[in-house]
Design a protein around this motif. Structure first.
Motif, PDB file in Angstrom:
ATOM      1  N   ALA A 173      -0.463   7.731  -6.728  1.00  0.00           N
ATOM      2  CA  ALA A 173       0.649   8.493  -6.965  1.00  0.00           C
ATOM      3  C   ALA A 173       1.482   8.918  -5.933  1.00  0.00           C
ATOM      4  N   ASP A 174       2.708   8.643  -5.962  1.00  0.00           N
ATOM      5  CA  ASP A 174       3.461   9.303  -4.734  1.00  0.00           C
ATOM      6  C   ASP A 174       4.123  10.516  -5.487  1.00  0.00           C
ATOM      7  N   THR A 175       3.444  11.501  -5.446  1.00  0.00           N
ATOM      8  CA  THR A 175       3.618  12.659  -6.315  1.00  0.00           C
ATOM      9  C   THR A 175       4.958  13.233  -5.718  1.00  0.00           C
ATOM     10  N   ILE A 176       5.217  13.233  -4.484  1.00  0.00           N
ATOM     11  CA  ILE A 176       6.740  13.879  -4.035  1.00  0.00           C
ATOM     12  C   ILE A 176       7.691  12.854  -3.670  1.00  0.00           C
ATOM     13  N   GLY A 177       7.415  11.696  -3.955  1.00  0.00           N
ATOM     14  CA  GLY A 177       8.457  10.750  -3.892  1.00  0.00           C
ATOM     15  C   GLY A 177       8.480  10.282  -2.137  1.00  0.00           C
ATOM     16  N   ALA A 178       7.747  10.617  -1.413  1.00  0.00           N
ATOM     17  CA  ALA A 178       8.121  10.487   0.187  1.00  0.00           C
ATOM     18  C   ALA A 178       7.393   9.034   0.743  1.00  0.00           C
ATOM     19  N   ALA A 179       6.763   8.238  -0.019  1.00  0.00           N
ATOM     20  CA  ALA A 179       6.110   7.187   0.584  1.00  0.00           C
ATOM     21  C   ALA A 179       7.075   6.155   0.718  1.00  0.00           C
ATOM     22  N   THR A 180       6.930   5.356   1.874  1.00  0.00           N
ATOM     23  CA  THR A 180       7.529   4.317   2.576  1.00  0.00           C
ATOM     24  C   THR A 180       6.857   2.849   2.053  1.00  0.00           C
ATOM     25  N   PRO A 181       7.797   1.850   2.113  1.00  0.00           N
ATOM     26  CA  PRO A 181       7.152   0.475   1.745  1.00  0.00           C
ATOM     27  C   PRO A 181       6.087   0.222   2.683  1.00  0.00           C
ATOM     28  N   GLY A 182       6.060   0.349   4.073  1.00  0.00           N
ATOM     29  CA  GLY A 182       5.075   0.429   4.984  1.00  0.00           C
ATOM     30  C   GLY A 182       3.726   1.134   4.616  1.00  0.00           C
ATOM     31  N   ARG A 183       4.020   2.461   4.357  1.00  0.00           N
ATOM     32  CA  ARG A 183       2.730   3.428   4.125  1.00  0.00           C
ATOM     33  C   ARG A 183       2.257   2.886   2.894  1.00  0.00           C
ATOM     34  N   LEU A 184       2.953   2.745   1.831  1.00  0.00           N
ATOM     35  CA  LEU A 184       2.324   1.911   0.625  1.00  0.00           C
ATOM     36  C   LEU A 184       1.498   0.719   0.925  1.00  0.00           C
ATOM     37  N   ARG A 185       2.234  -0.224   1.783  1.00  0.00           N
ATOM     38  CA  ARG A 185       1.566  -1.452   2.104  1.00  0.00           C
ATOM     39  C   ARG A 185       0.061  -1.247   2.608  1.00  0.00           C
ATOM     40  N   ARG A 186      -0.103  -0.285   3.756  1.00  0.00           N
ATOM     41  CA  ARG A 186      -1.300   0.159   4.352  1.00  0.00           C
ATOM     42  C   ARG A 186      -2.168   0.673   3.621  1.00  0.00           C
ATOM     43  N   THR A 187      -1.920   1.631   2.521  1.00  0.00           N
ATOM     44  CA  THR A 187      -2.802   2.317   1.661  1.00  0.00           C
ATOM     45  C   THR A 187      -3.341   1.263   0.621  1.00  0.00           C
ATOM     46  N   VAL A 188      -2.523   0.620  -0.101  1.00  0.00           N
ATOM     47  CA  VAL A 188      -2.869  -0.180  -1.018  1.00  0.00           C
ATOM     48  C   VAL A 188      -4.108  -1.424  -0.539  1.00  0.00           C
ATOM     49  N   SER A 189      -3.454  -1.905   0.536  1.00  0.00           N
ATOM     50  CA  SER A 189      -4.374  -2.950   1.229  1.00  0.00           C
ATOM     51  C   SER A 189      -5.653  -2.396   1.707  1.00  0.00           C
ATOM     52  N   ALA A 190      -5.758  -1.214   2.091  1.00  0.00           N
ATOM     53  CA  ALA A 190      -6.961  -0.651   2.406  1.00  0.00           C
ATOM     54  C   ALA A 190      -7.937  -0.265   1.333  1.00  0.00           C
ATOM     55  N   VAL A 191      -7.312   0.250   0.115  1.00  0.00           N
ATOM     56  CA  VAL A 191      -7.944   0.373  -0.953  1.00  0.00           C
ATOM     57  C   VAL A 191      -8.585  -0.921  -1.619  1.00  0.00           C
TER      58      VAL A 191
END
Length: 298
Positions: A173-191
């Motif tokens: 969840a991007d609870t406060i809507g502050a994620a960016t595509p790059g941060r999302l990609r890094r987090t999803v890929s690591a998980v």
């Protein structure tokens, strides 16, 4: 044709932080209208303190009334007591919630993340014994309003703990809507590299990046998204949180790209007007500001 699975959260995340309390009968009418529009997954409430989140005080009634609906009906649970209430109400599918950051966990659940995870382990035992399907959501998986950017390693650790409880579907969840595509990609890929769970996303649009994040997620193979009709919603315990990605905008975007959802955009538009009346203000989706979507773009 590709297919995306959307969970409509307007009745929970959408209404929980509104000024007006929507009556139970109106919630049920909206739920049934959404099912008629083709929505097959609805998050309708949360089994939490009625004092802290009064807009969700009728969750047991809503869940019970929607039994037998041709859609999966979800409710949120944070504690063992909430799990017991969910079982008593006849819930068949529950989403457990934990924050990746201690700051938000303390504000939202009253305890740091580690203690919140221990509570969820007890919840799983109660729900599994009753035959209730269990999935999970990790709040502040990208940014926390109290602690700042959430370390990717922290998110991986939390998802691993959830997986060890037997949970196979986790929504970041991007609870406060502050994620960016790059941060999302890094987090999803690591998980993905560390955990063998299916991932979904719960995106807010506070800084206008939700559509970009959806596009990034699609490229990563994610096919499950939460959305709220009209783009309403927010977390009472996350300063700066704004509305969810709008279901109407999301479905329109996906359909224009040839990605199926099974949801009728025209029926969503009519329901969106009903939501605006129920909450007493204009809604924030892009399509809500369009007088009429041209037939060629519908």
């Amino acid at each position: 044709m590709d297919q995306v699975h959307i969970t409509e959260v307007v009745l929970r995340d959408g209404l929980q932080d509104e000024q007006l309390t929507v009556p139970t009968h109106e919630k049920l009418r909206l739920a049934r209208g959404l099912v008629d529009a083709g929505v097959r997954s609805l998050e309708v409430g949360s089994f939490v303190s009625k004092r802290r989140v009064p807009r969700m005080a009728d969750t047991d009634e809503v869940v019970a009334a929607l039994a037998g609906t041709p859609a999966t009906i979800h409710a949120l649970v944070f504690t063992e007591r909430g799990a017991e209430l969910a079982v008593a109400a006849g819930a068949r599918s529950v989403r457990l919630v934990v924050s990746a950051s201690d700051g938000h966990s303390t504000a939202n659940a009253g305890v740091p993340t580690e203690e919140a995870l221990a509570r969820l382990a007890s919840c799983v035992l109660v729900l599994s014994a009753a035959g209730v399907a269990v999935e999970a959501s990790v709040a502040t998986a990208f940014v926390c309003p109290f602690d700042g950017d959430t370390p990717v390693s922290r998110v991986v650790s939390v998802v691993r703990r959830l997986q060890s409880m037997g949970i196979g579907l986790v929504h970041l969840a991007d609870t406060i809507g502050a994620a960016t595509p790059g941060r999302l990609r890094r987090t999803v890929s690591a998980v993905r590299s560390a955990c063998g769970v299916e991932l979904g996303l719960h995106l807010h649009n506070t800084y206008g990046a939700a559509a970009a994040n959806v596009w990034e997620a699609l490229g990563l193979g994610i096919r499950r998204f939460d959305a709220a009709l009209g783009g309403i919603g927010g977390c009472p315990f996350a300063p700066g949180a704004s509305g969810n990605i709008a279901t109407d905008d999301l479905v329109h975007l996906l359909h224009r790209e040839g990605i199926a959802t099974g949801i009728d955009v025209a029926k969503l538009a009519a329901l969106r007007d009903e939501v605006a009346i129920a909450v007493g203000h204009r809604l924030g989706s892009a399509l809500a500001a369009v007088p009429a979507v041209p037939a060629a773009l519908a």
